[in-house]
Write a protein that holds these residues in place. Structure first.
Motif, mmCIF file in Angstrom:
data_model
loop_
_atom_site.group_PDB
_atom_site.id
_atom_site.type_symbol
_atom_site.label_atom_id
_atom_site.label_comp_id
_atom_site.label_asym_id
_atom_site.label_seq_id
_atom_site.Cartn_x
_atom_site.Cartn_y
_atom_site.Cartn_z
ATOM 1 N N PRO A 22 0.826 -1.226 0.000
ATOM 2 C CA PRO A 22 0.000 0.000 0.000
ATOM 3 C C PRO A 22 0.847 1.257 0.000
ATOM 4 O O PRO A 22 1.951 1.280 0.535
ATOM 5 C CB PRO A 22 -0.820 -0.128 1.297
ATOM 6 C CG PRO A 22 -0.038 -1.070 2.157
ATOM 7 C CD PRO A 22 0.655 -2.016 1.230
ATOM 8 N N VAL A 23 0.338 2.299 -0.603
ATOM 9 C CA VAL A 23 0.966 3.612 -0.771
ATOM 10 C C VAL A 23 2.106 3.529 -1.793
ATOM 11 O O VAL A 23 2.128 4.284 -2.764
ATOM 12 C CB VAL A 23 1.470 4.216 0.560
ATOM 13 C CG1 VAL A 23 2.014 5.634 0.315
ATOM 14 C CG2 VAL A 23 0.365 4.258 1.604
ATOM 15 N N TYR A 24 3.053 2.609 -1.571
ATOM 16 C CA TYR A 24 4.135 2.432 -2.539
ATOM 17 C C TYR A 24 3.560 2.098 -3.906
ATOM 18 O O TYR A 24 4.038 2.607 -4.936
ATOM 19 C CB TYR A 24 5.072 1.320 -2.081
ATOM 20 C CG TYR A 24 6.191 1.002 -3.052
ATOM 21 C CD1 TYR A 24 7.303 1.841 -3.164
ATOM 22 C CD2 TYR A 24 6.136 -0.128 -3.872
ATOM 23 C CE1 TYR A 24 8.328 1.554 -4.061
ATOM 24 C CE2 TYR A 24 7.146 -0.418 -4.767
ATOM 25 C CZ TYR A 24 8.241 0.425 -4.851
ATOM 26 O OH TYR A 24 9.246 0.136 -5.753
ATOM 27 N N ASN A 25 2.514 1.248 -3.929
ATOM 28 C CA ASN A 25 1.928 0.881 -5.217
ATOM 29 C C ASN A 25 1.293 2.094 -5.905
ATOM 30 O O ASN A 25 1.380 2.254 -7.117
ATOM 31 C CB ASN A 25 0.920 -0.265 -5.082
ATOM 32 C CG ASN A 25 -0.174 0.023 -4.069
ATOM 33 O OD1 ASN A 25 -0.353 1.146 -3.609
ATOM 34 N ND2 ASN A 25 -0.919 -1.009 -3.701
ATOM 35 N N SER A 26 0.695 2.989 -5.108
ATOM 36 C CA SER A 26 0.089 4.191 -5.701
ATOM 37 C C SER A 26 1.155 5.091 -6.308
ATOM 38 O O SER A 26 0.984 5.631 -7.413
ATOM 39 C CB SER A 26 -0.695 4.961 -4.635
ATOM 40 O OG SER A 26 -1.800 4.217 -4.176
ATOM 41 N N VAL A 27 2.269 5.252 -5.596
ATOM 42 C CA VAL A 27 3.356 6.095 -6.096
ATOM 43 C C VAL A 27 3.918 5.519 -7.387
ATOM 44 O O VAL A 27 4.127 6.236 -8.378
ATOM 45 C CB VAL A 27 4.482 6.226 -5.045
ATOM 46 C CG1 VAL A 27 5.675 6.988 -5.620
ATOM 47 C CG2 VAL A 27 3.965 6.922 -3.793
ATOM 48 N N GLN A 28 4.159 4.225 -7.401
ATOM 49 C CA GLN A 28 4.771 3.594 -8.567
ATOM 50 C C GLN A 28 3.841 3.553 -9.773
ATOM 51 O O GLN A 28 4.275 3.761 -10.910
ATOM 52 C CB GLN A 28 5.237 2.182 -8.212
ATOM 53 C CG GLN A 28 6.414 2.142 -7.263
ATOM 54 C CD GLN A 28 7.632 2.823 -7.848
ATOM 55 O OE1 GLN A 28 8.134 2.443 -8.893
ATOM 56 N NE2 GLN A 28 8.120 3.850 -7.162
ATOM 57 N N ILE A 29 2.551 3.301 -9.524
ATOM 58 C CA ILE A 29 1.635 3.252 -10.674
ATOM 59 C C ILE A 29 1.416 4.655 -11.216
ATOM 60 O O ILE A 29 1.280 4.846 -12.433
ATOM 61 C CB ILE A 29 0.296 2.573 -10.288
ATOM 62 C CG1 ILE A 29 -0.415 2.056 -11.536
ATOM 63 C CG2 ILE A 29 -0.609 3.506 -9.522
ATOM 64 C CD1 ILE A 29 0.286 0.932 -12.242
ATOM 65 N N LEU A 30 1.423 5.674 -10.357
ATOM 66 C CA LEU A 30 1.343 7.058 -10.836
ATOM 67 C C LEU A 30 2.576 7.397 -11.671
ATOM 68 O O LEU A 30 2.471 8.047 -12.718
ATOM 69 C CB LEU A 30 1.216 8.026 -9.660
ATOM 70 C CG LEU A 30 -0.156 8.127 -8.997
ATOM 71 C CD1 LEU A 30 -0.080 8.956 -7.719
ATOM 72 C CD2 LEU A 30 -1.190 8.731 -9.954
#
Length: 387
Positions: A335-343
């Motif tokens: 979580p959170v890391y995945n949002s940063v990376q997909i963005l």
């Protein structure tokens, strides 16, 4: 003096026996140490090129003296066909099919002998880490030779020639991918933090939570309603921040208009919006749990600040740019890391559908689990009434 010592012991005992106080005192330092250690290693690794990488270099009129450039122990270099025209080689560099083009002037060695200072042109693409690496190697060796007392030749000295073949879109993508995901995630978290810390902990502190809990409404519904209300409010703030960020990026990064966002189409913004929505709800759930566990708004803000340090750490992973984007799908479960990376991958126009789906589905699971945990907390008299 005796009374002073008594008070001193009492206060120290209170500080060092309260686990919440200990977390506030020591956890920030530990997290900062881990953050900078992790980021230093991560950034240095992401900016390095695989030692086995094979560099494709176009060379024209290479003098025998400089054939050793192609035999470097540090770089594995293979030359491409010499029947390419310069324009074709430049086009391949723009498309990142070639890493470098090195052009020696016709009759180079004779001109050097006659003291005519011929030109050497080195074309590269700064938006490619590999191209930039091999360019620095060739440029450092040749410019060192060319700047000796005899001034044998000139390297990339022709006026009006653009030796960096990175397109405006490539440069824009590189800069935006590094900055936008980090700023966006920070905007999202800050908006959620401002509202969530006060929402539940504030009601507990004021005593108004009791009247809400005694109403004939299932506490699961109360918890879900609060999360949704906070998410919508935070989302409104996030959307405004996002629009402001996108609108200001060209001015922020290039006062002369060096950046563009024309490469982003409607589907790109739609993908970003989906991630914004899902990330806002994740942040809201996390901060709502913290707010519920806290006895006061001040305590909720302290714990939220600790979480913010972790969010900053994860957000900074976007600073490694296009080459640092995670490719393994299992990393998009975090979580959170995945949002940063997909963005980052969306802004880089290199998004994997698999990674996008993994990010959305995993975050939805975390949201459901978080709301379930929150509803259990709402059913606990000890937690809700600070007993």
């Amino acid at each position: 003096m005796k009374n002073i010592l008594t008070i001193l012991k009492k206060e120290l005992r209170r500080f060092f026996t309260d686990y919440r106080m200990l977390l506030t005192l020591f956890l920030p330092g530990i997290i900062i140490y881990l953050m900078y250690t992790f980021m230093g290693d991560f950034i240095s690794r992401s900016m390095e090129v695989d030692p086995t990488y094979q560099y494709a270099v176009y060379v024209y009129n290479l003098p025998d003296k400089y054939s050793v450039l192609l035999e470097s122990q540090e770089f594995k270099i293979s030359t491409v066909e010499t029947d390419l025209t310069l324009d074709e080689a430049k086009n391949k560099i723009e498309n990142k099919e070639l890493q470098l083009a090195v052009i020696f002037e016709d009759d180079f060695e004779n001109k050097v002998t006659q003291g005519l200072t011929p030109d050497v042109e080195i074309y590269y693409n700064s938006s490619s880490t590999e191209s930039l690496y091999i360019y620095r190697y060739f440029y450092s060796v040749l410019s060192a030779d060319g700047s000796e007392i005899t001034y044998d030749f000139k390297v990339n000295m022709e006026e009006g020639v653009n030796y960096d073949l990175a397109t405006k879109e490539d440069t824009s993508i590189t800069m935006i991918t590094m900055i936008a995901p980090y700023l966006l995630v920070m905007f999202l978290f800050s908006g959620c933090m401002a509202l969530s810390s006060e929402s539940i902990a504030g009601e507990k502190e004021r005593g108004t939570i009791a009247s809400l809990l005694v109403t004939p409404v299932d506490r699961k519904e109360i918890a879900t309603g609060k999360v949704l209300a906070l998410s919508i409010t935070s989302l409104a703030s996030a959307v405004v921040s996002f629009v402001g960020l996108i609108a200001s990026l060209p001015k922020l990064m290039g006062a002369q208009g060096d950046l563009t966002i024309n490469m982003y189409k409607f589907d790109t913004y739609l993908e970003i919006f989906v991630i914004i929505v899902i990330t806002v709800i994740v942040f809201t759930v996390i901060l709502s749990i913290i707010s519920t566990l806290s006895k006061s708004v001040k305590e909720a803000a302290q714990y939220s600040s600790l979480v913010m340090i972790l969010v900053v750490l994860l957000g900074l992973t976007s600073m490694t740019g296009v080459d640092g984007i995670a490719t393994d799908f299992y990393l998009y479960i975090i979580p959170v890391y995945n949002s940063v990376q997909i963005l980052s991958s969306i802004f880089a126009l290199e998004m994997s559908v698999t990674n996008f789906v993994v990010t959305v589905v995993s975050n939805l699971i975390y949201i459901v689990l978080g709301i379930f945990a929150l509803s259990k907390m709402f059913q606990s008299e000890k937690i809700m009434f600070n007993k």
